[in-house]
Design a protein around this motif. Structure first.
Motif, PDB file in Angstrom:
ATOM      1  N   VAL A   1       0.825  -1.545  -0.320  1.00 48.34           N
ATOM      2  CA  VAL A   1      -0.380   0.154  -0.046  1.00 48.34           C
ATOM      3  C   VAL A   1       0.643   1.053  -0.287  1.00 48.34           C
ATOM      4  O   VAL A   1       2.094   1.320   0.252  1.00 48.34           O
ATOM      5  N   PRO A   2       0.458   2.374  -0.736  1.00 47.62           N
ATOM      6  CA  PRO A   2       1.026   3.549  -0.624  1.00 47.62           C
ATOM      7  C   PRO A   2       1.497   3.402   0.703  1.00 47.62           C
ATOM      8  O   PRO A   2       3.061   4.239   0.650  1.00 47.62           O
ATOM      9  N   ARG A   3       0.758   3.962   1.093  1.00 49.67           N
ATOM     10  CA  ARG A   3       1.047   4.912   3.007  1.00 49.67           C
ATOM     11  C   ARG A   3       1.013   4.242   4.148  1.00 49.67           C
ATOM     12  O   ARG A   3      -0.602   3.676   3.919  1.00 49.67           O
ATOM     13  N   ALA A   4       0.944   3.706   5.274  1.00 51.00           N
ATOM     14  CA  ALA A   4       0.123   2.946   6.831  1.00 51.00           C
ATOM     15  C   ALA A   4       0.728   3.569   7.475  1.00 51.00           C
ATOM     16  O   ALA A   4       2.286   3.492   7.552  1.00 51.00           O
ATOM     17  N   LEU A   5       0.615   3.322   8.295  1.00 51.77           N
ATOM     18  CA  LEU A   5       1.054   3.889  10.064  1.00 51.77           C
ATOM     19  C   LEU A   5       0.976   2.699  10.606  1.00 51.77           C
ATOM     20  O   LEU A   5      -0.002   1.467  10.865  1.00 51.77           O
TER      21      LEU A   5
ATOM     22  N   ASN B   1       6.821   2.350   3.155  1.00 52.27           N
ATOM     23  CA  ASN B   1       5.696   2.552   2.916  1.00 52.27           C
ATOM     24  C   ASN B   1       5.223   2.584   4.630  1.00 52.27           C
ATOM     25  O   ASN B   1       4.199   2.903   4.396  1.00 52.27           O
ATOM     26  N   LEU B   2       5.344   2.914   5.491  1.00 53.83           N
ATOM     27  CA  LEU B   2       5.365   2.814   6.414  1.00 53.83           C
ATOM     28  C   LEU B   2       5.899   4.450   7.132  1.00 53.83           C
ATOM     29  O   LEU B   2       6.973   4.396   7.577  1.00 53.83           O
ATOM     30  N   ALA B   3       4.901   5.423   7.317  1.00 58.27           N
ATOM     31  CA  ALA B   3       5.042   6.644   7.117  1.00 58.27           C
ATOM     32  C   ALA B   3       4.979   7.210   8.696  1.00 58.27           C
ATOM     33  O   ALA B   3       5.505   7.757   8.933  1.00 58.27           O
ATOM     34  N   GLY B   4       5.319   6.441   9.068  1.00 57.04           N
ATOM     35  CA  GLY B   4       5.216   7.180  10.571  1.00 57.04           C
ATOM     36  C   GLY B   4       3.934   5.731  12.194  1.00 57.04           C
ATOM     37  O   GLY B   4       3.885   4.828  11.464  1.00 57.04           O
ATOM     38  N   LEU B   5       4.091   6.048  12.870  1.00 55.67           N
ATOM     39  CA  LEU B   5       3.751   5.474  14.222  1.00 55.67           C
ATOM     40  C   LEU B   5       2.779   6.281  15.335  1.00 55.67           C
ATOM     41  O   LEU B   5       3.902   7.505  15.894  1.00 55.67           O
ATOM     42  N   LYS B   6       2.255   5.887  15.716  1.00 56.87           N
ATOM     43  CA  LYS B   6       1.535   6.270  17.371  1.00 56.87           C
ATOM     44  C   LYS B   6       1.961   5.145  18.925  1.00 56.87           C
ATOM     45  O   LYS B   6       1.564   4.274  18.886  1.00 56.87           O
ATOM     46  N   HIS B   7       2.322   6.375  19.383  1.00 56.93           N
ATOM     47  CA  HIS B   7       2.814   5.914  20.536  1.00 56.93           C
ATOM     48  C   HIS B   7       2.320   6.093  22.082  1.00 56.93           C
ATOM     49  O   HIS B   7       1.520   6.934  22.123  1.00 56.93           O
ATOM     50  N   SER B   8       1.329   5.241  22.501  1.00 53.69           N
ATOM     51  CA  SER B   8       0.938   5.281  23.360  1.00 53.69           C
ATOM     52  C   SER B   8       1.426   4.498  24.619  1.00 53.69           C
ATOM     53  O   SER B   8       0.192   4.170  25.418  1.00 53.69           O
ATOM     54  N   SER B   9       1.912   4.714  25.351  1.00 53.88           N
ATOM     55  CA  SER B   9       2.423   4.228  26.556  1.00 53.88           C
ATOM     56  C   SER B   9       2.159   5.011  28.004  1.00 53.88           C
ATOM     57  O   SER B   9       2.410   5.268  28.876  1.00 53.88           O
TER      58      SER B   9
END
Length: 311
Positions: A138-142, A170-178
């Motif tokens: 896929v073009p972009r994912a998180l 194509n992994l453009a970012g990451l949400k960090h919820s610690s």
């Protein structure tokens, strides 16, 4: 370890969209649609089928209905993010993830790989491999790290795993919820060194000023008042000192709404949205833990503080 403050940076704000329920336990799609449109008008990217939208509690068919409705409400242009997850699918979890990703992309959204028991059982190298397989080409994912205070299947990866996730093009970012600053600071340092264009989206509703240090955000708290968050972000980019009063006012809401038990923040969201006139009579999903009957008494003066800080 603490990064420098990054003044006047443009913040990439993604706001989870609250899915309200009626008193009879059925989702209120009309109110959801208005909240979705309100989020986009404010200038934030909406995120649907997230924890705030009760994605794990929905069936695959219901999540697909949300995707269809989101595209209809937003029209052809605006972007959105959606949680890709295997919950409610009796088949192979990996196949369920891949199907969810395809459905999100087909609807014009960006998939974010939502945590699950299946994904949480994987160790570092296996977790990276699974992310590669889930998002495919896929073009972009998180990606999404979730602390166990939000859900028992949550998982915070070690730093080596985080670093290896940055190698997925194509992994453009990451949400960090610690809900902790230190691990997020460490991720920002690695990001800056290894892949500066990669986005670290804070999910720390107890420290929303992480945007001052280089994080962007994907928050549940911003669902309470997307317009206020958009004002805050614009003031930071402009170097406007009003940022601080508004940020602190919003953080005061977060400190109350995200107290233990943390998943009950969605009931707090319903209370806040009702008392600020943004929704008529919203309720959380029937399975959501509830706040005390006097929750509105806690939130009302905080909502007034936010309104005053906005001017």
């Amino acid at each position: 370890m603490i990064p420098s403050v990054r003044e006047r940076r443009k913040i990439d704000g993604i706001s989870a969209v609250f899915l309200p329920y009626a008193a009879d336990g059925r989702p209120d799609f009309a109110e959801f649609s208005q909240h979705l449109a309100r989020t986009t008008r404010a200038g934030l990217t909406p995120a649907v089928n997230m924890d705030t939208g009760f994605g794990p509690q929905l069936s695959p068919a219901e999540r697909q209905e949300i995707l269809k409705l989101t595209r209809e409400v937003l029209g052809a242009g605006p972007a959105f993010v959606a949680g890709a997850m295997p919950f409610g699918d009796p088949g192979d979890p990996l196949a369920a993830y891949r199907t969810a990703v395809r459905n999100i992309v087909a609807a014009g959204g960006t998939p974010i790989v939502f945590p699950s028991e299946f994904l949480g059982r994987a160790d570092g190298a296996e977790a990276v491999r699974l992310h590669r397989e889930i998002i495919g080409d896929v073009p972009r994912a998180l990606a999404f790290e979730l602390g166990e205070m939000f859900a028992p299947f949550g998982r915070i990866w070690d730093l080596d795993t985080f670093k290896r996730l940055l190698e997925i093009p194509n992994l453009a970012g990451l949400k960090h919820s610690s809900l902790r600053r230190e691990p997020e600071f460490a991720r920002l340092a690695i990001r800056d060194r290894e892949r500066p264009g990669f986005r670290v989206y804070t999910g720390n509703d107890l420290a929303i000023d992480m945007v001052m240090y280089g994080s962007d955000y994907l928050l549940g708290l911003s669902a309470f008042d997307p317009k206020a968050f958009a004002h805050r972000d614009a003031w930071w980019e402009a170097g406007d000192p009003r940022f601080f009063d508004l940020n602190d006012a919003l953080q005061a809401v977060g400190a109350v709404a995200f107290r233990d038990p943390v998943p009950a923040y969605k009931d707090s969201a319903a209370v806040y949205l009702k008392l600020t006139g943004k929704m008529r009579d919203p309720h959380p999903h029937p399975a959501c833990p509830r706040r005390p009957a006097w929750e509105a008494e806690l939130l009302a003066p905080l909502a007034a503080r936010v309104a005053a800080a906005m001017g």
